[in-house]
Design an enzyme around this catalytic site. Structure first.
Site, PDB file in Angstrom:
ATOM      1  N   GLU A   1       0.906  -1.454  -0.412  1.00 49.15           N
ATOM      2  CA  GLU A   1       0.360   0.407  -0.046  1.00 49.15           C
ATOM      3  C   GLU A   1       0.699   1.041   0.138  1.00 49.15           C
ATOM      4  OE1 GLU A   1      -2.794  -0.447  -0.912  1.00 49.15           O
ATOM      5  OE2 GLU A   1      -3.476  -2.141   0.052  1.00 49.15           O
TER       6      GLU A   1
ATOM      7  N   HIS B   1     -15.520  -3.020  -1.305  1.00 46.98           N
ATOM      8  CA  HIS B   1     -14.682  -1.900  -0.768  1.00 46.98           C
ATOM      9  C   HIS B   1     -15.346  -1.056  -0.036  1.00 46.98           C
ATOM     10  CE1 HIS B   1     -11.421   1.555  -1.701  1.00 46.98           C
ATOM     11  NE2 HIS B   1     -11.551   2.258  -1.419  1.00 46.98           N
TER      12      HIS B   1
ATOM     13  N   GLY C   1      -8.144   1.463   3.736  1.00 49.01           N
ATOM     14  CA  GLY C   1      -7.833   0.457   4.401  1.00 49.01           C
ATOM     15  C   GLY C   1      -8.627  -1.073   4.254  1.00 49.01           C
TER      16      GLY C   1
ATOM     17  N   GLY D   1      -8.010  -3.347   1.447  1.00 45.16           N
ATOM     18  CA  GLY D   1      -6.913  -4.662   0.816  1.00 45.16           C
ATOM     19  C   GLY D   1      -5.790  -5.200   2.500  1.00 45.16           C
ATOM     20  N   ARG D   2      -5.677  -4.071   2.867  1.00 51.94           N
ATOM     21  CA  ARG D   2      -5.271  -4.823   3.930  1.00 51.94           C
ATOM     22  C   ARG D   2      -5.882  -5.364   4.929  1.00 51.94           C
ATOM     23  NH1 ARG D   2      -3.027   0.625   4.356  1.00 51.94           N
ATOM     24  NH2 ARG D   2      -0.856   0.803   4.761  1.00 51.94           N
TER      25      ARG D   2
END
Length: 310
Positions: free
Chosen positions: A54, A180, A185, A187-188
């Site tokens: 990221e 989404h 945050g 992706g984490r």
């Protein structure tokens, strides 16, 4: 998810994973000391790579100093320090939930996000209440008013899935980032939820590496277009690699050694074995910048490909 008789994961790769899972289950229970070392290593490298994907600029060694010594790294932002400590705490929480075999639900998803973004986002732990655009993405995330319904559907599909766990984890990861649900945050959190799902089914945690960022996003874009196969295989290769790391703690023929050492006992050069490792034909893992494999993997490669290569 729609059940199909055809696996998304390459047959040979899936067979290798299943074989390694049998070996790992035979090793269990893993000695507490070894388990603790594995936990610390996975916690560190997952935190480093997940943040680096990221854009976090802390190096692996700097991340280690932040997590283990509580040090402040000069020239690095407060946010980058928080991302490191928060992600490590979220990893600990994810492992705790996995041990309890907790199913993924709204509460767990929002709790993990709150830990990951604590002190960073004002809406930490809360689904977004506005529409967003993702830089570089072809598809726009759904309208914020649809998030709860879409997440309800995703949670239900994951709970009822009859697919191979690796395929289900891949679907979960992709669909989560596609929805989404948070302002930032995602992706984490997706990478932690992927591990939670896999670990509740006795797989070791996986690490998606910064060096594979291009492949990661390319396979996610293919999934956006309706083809989950590349992403499922991307996740499967990460599972395969971490199984190799876990099995190596038993030593013997499974001990990981640099290819330069293993090459001595073969008709091949280190460079040639490295090529076969990159092609996925030799079971090997990259630790830092050096390829490692085991005597067992070398023996298997020689039995399958030796005569063809010489």
């Amino acid at each position: 998810m729609t059940h199909t008789d055809t696996s998304l994961v390459q047959e040979k790769l899936l067979a290798r994973i299943n074989e390694k899972m049998e070996e790992l289950n035979f090793m269990r229970p893993i000695p507490p000391g070894s388990l603790a070392r594995l936990h610390e290593e996975m916690r560190l490298i997952h935190t480093y790579h997940s943040n680096a994907i990221e854009g976090n600029t802390l190096t692996l060694q700097e991340t280690k100093l932040v997590l283990e010594e509580g040090l402040t790294i000069g020239g690095k932002s407060l946010r980058e320090h928080l991302e490191a400590s928060n992600n490590a705490k979220a990893f600990d929480r994810m492992e705790d939930l996995a041990k309890k075999k907790r199913s993924i639900d709204h509460v767990i998803i929002q709790e993990i996000h709150e830990i990951v973004t604590r002190g960073i986002l004002e809406d930490a732990g809360k689904y977004r209440t506005r529409n967003v655009r993702v830089a570089g993405a072809v598809k726009t995330p759904p309208d914020w008013s649809k998030i709860v319904k879409l997440m309800d559907e995703l949670i239900k599909m994951i709970a009822e899935s009859k697919e191979n766990p690796i395929e289900t984890a891949s679907f979960l990861h992709h669909r989560f980032v596609e929805i989404h649900p948070f302002s930032d945050g995602n992706g984490r959190v997706a990478r932690l939820l992927t591990n939670l799902y896999l670990m509740t089914r006795n797989y070791p945690p996986v690490v998606l590496k910064k060096e594979d960022r291009g492949k990661y996003y390319k396979s996610l874009r293919a999934a956006d277009a309706g083809n989950l196969r590349p992403f499922a295989n991307f996740i499967a290769r990460a599972v395969d690699e971490n199984l190799t790391l876990y099995l190596s703690i038993s030593g013997g023929n499974d001990e990981l050694l640099p290819l330069r050492e293993l090459a001595i006992e073969t008709p091949y050069s280190q460079e040639y074995l490295s090529l076969r490792a990159r092609q996925g034909l030799l079971d090997a893992v990259k630790i830092g910048k050096t390829w490692h494999s085991s005597k067992r993997a070398i023996e298997q490669y020689l039995s399958e490909h030796g005569k063809k290569d010489v």
